[in-house]
Every structure is written in C-alpha cells, then in structure tokens.
Enzyme design. Structure first.
Site, mmCIF file in Angstrom:
data_model
loop_
_atom_site.group_PDB
_atom_site.id
_atom_site.type_symbol
_atom_site.label_atom_id
_atom_site.label_comp_id
_atom_site.label_asym_id
_atom_site.label_seq_id
_atom_site.Cartn_x
_atom_site.Cartn_y
_atom_site.Cartn_z
ATOM 1 N N SER A 139 -2.270 -4.888 -0.465
ATOM 2 C CA SER A 139 -1.078 -3.932 -0.286
ATOM 3 C C SER A 139 -1.484 -2.719 0.724
ATOM 4 C CB SER A 139 -0.636 -3.411 -1.393
ATOM 5 O OG SER A 139 -1.293 -2.254 -1.814
ATOM 6 N N LYS A 140 -0.356 -2.071 1.378
ATOM 7 C CA LYS A 140 -0.620 -1.110 2.271
ATOM 8 C C LYS A 140 -1.600 -0.179 1.861
ATOM 9 C CE LYS A 140 3.420 -2.004 5.034
ATOM 10 N NZ LYS A 140 4.704 -2.161 4.521
ATOM 11 N N ARG A 141 -1.584 -0.097 0.372
ATOM 12 C CA ARG A 141 -2.496 1.028 -0.104
ATOM 13 C C ARG A 141 -4.035 0.825 -0.128
ATOM 14 N NH1 ARG A 141 0.069 0.474 -5.241
ATOM 15 N NH2 ARG A 141 1.343 -0.681 -3.977
ATOM 16 N N ASP A 142 -4.151 -0.401 0.167
ATOM 17 C CA ASP A 142 -5.789 -0.699 0.155
ATOM 18 C C ASP A 142 -6.229 -0.565 1.611
ATOM 19 O OD1 ASP A 142 -5.692 -2.076 -2.278
ATOM 20 O OD2 ASP A 142 -4.747 -3.938 -1.555
#
Ligand code: GLU
Length: 481
Positions: free
Chosen positions: A253-256
């Site tokens: 995900s973008k958070r990674d």
C-alpha cells in the site's frame, strides 16, 4: 471479421488520485507490452468521474511518469486519437444516453428509493442487497416522478437465476451465480456514471478489445459482460493480474513507502531497473531470465507467462537488479548520475568525483547509498579494534599492531602518492616482513578508514585521502592500541 485479425487495443485507465502506484505502473507496462507484442495500440484514459477523489496535477504526473518510464501511449489526453475523448468526464453526456437505451431494453431501471429505505433493507454479511423495489414501476409513474423533480438513479437489472461466466486469460473460467449480483447503480443522482458503467461504455466506444487490470475486478466482470450483452456489443478479452503484496498477508500500500514510481526514483533506482523489476511482479518469461532490457521485455512478454499467485514486492531483489544496471552504465553517465549524491555527502566539493565514481560504480546497488559509503572520507574517529580481525585476510589484532608502525614508516617515504605506487610499496613491505599481502593491506585499510567495509582497498583510499591525512590517521590508529 475473424477475431485473430483484429488489432489489439489495450488501455491503462488510472484515476487521477495522486502518484502512479506500482500496481498501476505494472498494469500500464503489461498493457503496453502486450499491445506492442501484437502490433496493437496502447491507450491512456483518465477516469476522473469520481470528483471527490481527484488530486490536482495528477493527470500531468501520470502522463509524465508513463513517458519517463518509456511507456509511450498511442492515444491519450495530450496526444489525441480517433477514439476520444480520452478523459472520462468529457464523455459525461454520453452515459445517460446509453443508460436510457438499457432502460428501454429492460436491462436497467430508474430507482427513486430514499436513503432511509435503502438503509432499512436487511443486512446480509455487512452488505445490503437492493431488492428491486423500483423495477416494476410503470413507465408513466417513472416519467411523472422524474418530472416532479424527485431524485433518481439508474440501476442495472441483474438476472436472478442462472450463472454468468467468462474465460479470463490468466485465471480461466470465472463463474458467478446471478442471484449474487447486486443491481448496481449505473447513473448516480448527480447524473454521473459509476465506474461500473463508465468502464464498459468507455471501453466499447474506444474500441478496447483487451482489458487488462487487477484481480479486484475479476468477479465484477460478469456484471460488465451482462451490459455488453444487453447492448449487443462484443465482449473484450480479459486479462486479470495477480495482486502485489508487501508480504504473504498484506497488499502493498501507499503507506509502505516505495509504493510509487517517484518513490523508487527518489530512492536511487534507475528507471530501467524499476521497469525490469516491475515486469517480474507477476510475470516471468519462458526461459526464466531475470535481467531484461526494455527491448527484450517487448520480445519475451506473453500472457501465458502471467502468474495466478500474488507477487511479493521484494526490494532486495530490486536493489540487486539495480546494482547490475548501475555497473553497466557508461562511466560518464554514472559520474553524472552520482554527482548529486556526492554533493549530498560529507565529501562534497573536496574530492575528485571521477575518482570516487570509479571506486563506487561496481559497489553500490542504489545511488542513495553513495553518501553513506563515502562519508568516511570526512569522518574519522575511534573504532573497534576487532575490525582488524579477519581470518580470510590473515589479519588479527596482534599482527595489525606489529605491521602498522612499519606501514606508517614506509609510506612516509613515498613521494609519488598514487594508488599503483602505494600498492607496489605495501606489497614489497609484506615481502620484506615475510607476510601475506593481505596481512599488510587489510589492517592499513581499517586503520585509515575506521570502517569494516569501504568502497576500495587500502591504497585506493590512501590516494583519495592524500599523504598528510593518511599518515595522520595511521598515527591516530596506532595510538589507539
Ligand atoms: N480507474 C480504475 C482504477 O484505477 C481502472 C480500472 C480498470 O482498469 O478498468 O482502478
């Protein structure tokens, strides 16, 4: 017309909600490769009808990224083409027209249900299935309520019995029971189409005959096929691609971090390596080759090589590939790419960048490693004596303590301070002392860098540091014992 003779038209249809995520880039890449491989066309369509999720500038960023990555589209918002518009919102007046055709055919219907009524429908496993309440309203009643200004939507009229199926190029036969299909909204109360409707109309009007996208659409595709069938349009071929995961349990995900093309570029990866690595996320060539140029990818790509199982984004592997690409760069190009990183390091402006580049080209896997790797040039202080211990190099603390004063004395006499001369001098010293070369070179390298590993050996570092600094460091390290 024979299906085989038709030119393949694939598309990448991102929603402009920010940077281009790795998953999106892979969709674009595979769609591009398949189109090129078959002599077809690759099209960019911007899906911007969900106005709330729009992010300013992202259309431009998507177009820039695709071009930068080499995925040139044959038709798109900025290059035009015969199947425009290429921005969904510009087609907005068409959707209602097509939805009305479906209403005429009985494949869709107006629905006036209030939010309260919808919320009161029975909750089955967290979802409320619409109960076709408005399906049987008479034409007159529908017309009157619309004329009265009542809010309405248009829903797809799903069959309630039987099974809908299709053959996906990767996942094979996909079948869903019709009773499980929700009467999706096709046109929202603001007159805009939902994705569920727009994707079909757009793909048809744009002549898309090969739809490539993520598995999240695998089981909603039967609904889209019912729309094609209701219009009497030919269904496209479908290619669903496996999800990209951070690990066995979690989607990337973008958070990674590192989840977008820009992130990876910023992390010091070369675009050739990024594209090569992304190609391998869910696909492999018959010969299992891993390092492939863009030309080779175009040659080797095939739908048969797409895997069903999820792909795990493995940054270590990307790094490894990137290291190979860095090694292959023409030296001048490497110096040019490394310079901004030299500038960011503590060694900025103080050393010959070409010399640094020579040491580093074969020793970094990402450009961002550069500052750290050369900071020892300006950073030096007490270090752990155990760094001298290395069995393979036949070095230990006692031998280092014995050898280093002799190294210091010998180097003090060297006039021509150059790697090859220094090297020759230390090799001769080892001979004189009856020791292996490494027994002299290893502790020297440790003593003048204070580091376990460095880009380059003792005499390469000594040349960079210069005579004065090298001798100063040797004195310091000898005193440390
Ligand atoms: N706009 C959709 C997305 O970004 C496109 C899906 C499709 O390829 O049909 O997920």
């Amino acid at each position: 017309m024979e299906k085989e003779n038709k030119q393949i038209r694939t598309r990448f249809a991102p929603s402009p909600t920010g940077y281009l995520h790795i998953g999106g880039l892979r969709t674009a890449l595979y769609s591009y490769l398949y189109a090129k491989k078959t002599g077809g066309k690759f099209i960019l369509r911007i899906e911007d009808t969900d106005r709330e999720r729009l992010v300013e500038d992202s259309v431009q960023k998507i177009m820039d990224t695709l071009k930068d990555a080499g995925l040139t589209y044959d038709e798109g918002p900025d290059v035009g083409g015969d199947y425009g518009p290429y921005i969904q919102s510009e087609r907005k007046n068409e959707y209602l027209k097509y939805a009305r055709i479906l209403v005429e055919k009985g494949a869709a219907y107006y629905c006036f249900c209030s939010k309260e009524r919808l919320d009161s429908l029975p909750d089955v496993n967290g979802a409320r299935h619409y109960d076709k309440h408005c399906l049987h309203l008479s034409k007159e009643e529908v017309e009157r309520r619309i004329a009265d200004g009542e809010p309405w939507v248009i829903r797809q009229n799903m069959p309630t019995e039987g099974v809908s199926s299709y053959t996906d190029a990767v996942y094979g036969e996909i079948a869903v029971k019709n009773e499980e299909l929700e009467d999706n909204i096709l046109i929202k109360s603001d007159g805009m189409p939902t994705y569920n409707f727009a994707n079909v109309i757009d793909d048809h009007l744009m002549g898309i005959n090969c739809v490539m996208r993520g598995t999240e659409y695998l089981t909603s595709t039967p609904k889209y096929n019912l729309l094609y069938d209701a219009f009497g349009w030919e269904r496209p071929m479908y290619v669903h691609m496996p999800p990209i995961m951070r690990d066995a349990q979690h989607k990337l995900s973008k958070r990674d971090g590192a989840a977008s093309y820009e992130d990876l570029i910023e992390k010091g990866y070369l675009k050739e390596a990024i594209i090569n690595y992304i190609a391998l996320l869910g696909w492999s060539p018959k010969n299992n080759m891993e390092k492939m140029t863009f030309e080779q990818l175009q040659e080797l790509f095939s739908l048969e090589g797409i895997n069903k199982s999820p792909a795990i984004f493995d940054e270590t592997k990307l790094k490894w590939l990137n290291g190979l690409y860095i090694k292959e760069l023409p030296f001048e190009k490497f110096v040019e790419m490394a310079t901004p990183y030299f500038e960011k390091s503590k060694a900025a402006g103080k050393y010959d960048y070409a010399k640094l580049a020579k040491l580093l080209q074969g020793r970094v896997e990402a450009l961002t490693e550069i500052p750290e790797k050369i900071n020892f040039l300006e950073e030096f202080g007490a270090f752990d004596r155990n760094l001298y211990v290395n069995q393979k190099q036949k070095s230990d603390i006692a031998s280092a303590q014995e050898v280093l004063p002799k190294v210091r004395e010998t180097l003090a006499g060297v006039e021509n301070w150059e790697n090859s001369v220094l090297y020759q001098t230390l090799v001769e010293l080892a001979g004189k002392l009856g020791k292996k070369n490494a027994t002299v070179l290893w502790p020297t390298r440790v003593a003048i860098s204070g580091k376990e590993s460095t880009p380059g050996g003792a005499t390469e570092l000594a040349e960079l540091l210069g005579k004065e600094e090298t001798l100063r460091r040797l004195d310091f390290s000898i005193k440390l014992f």
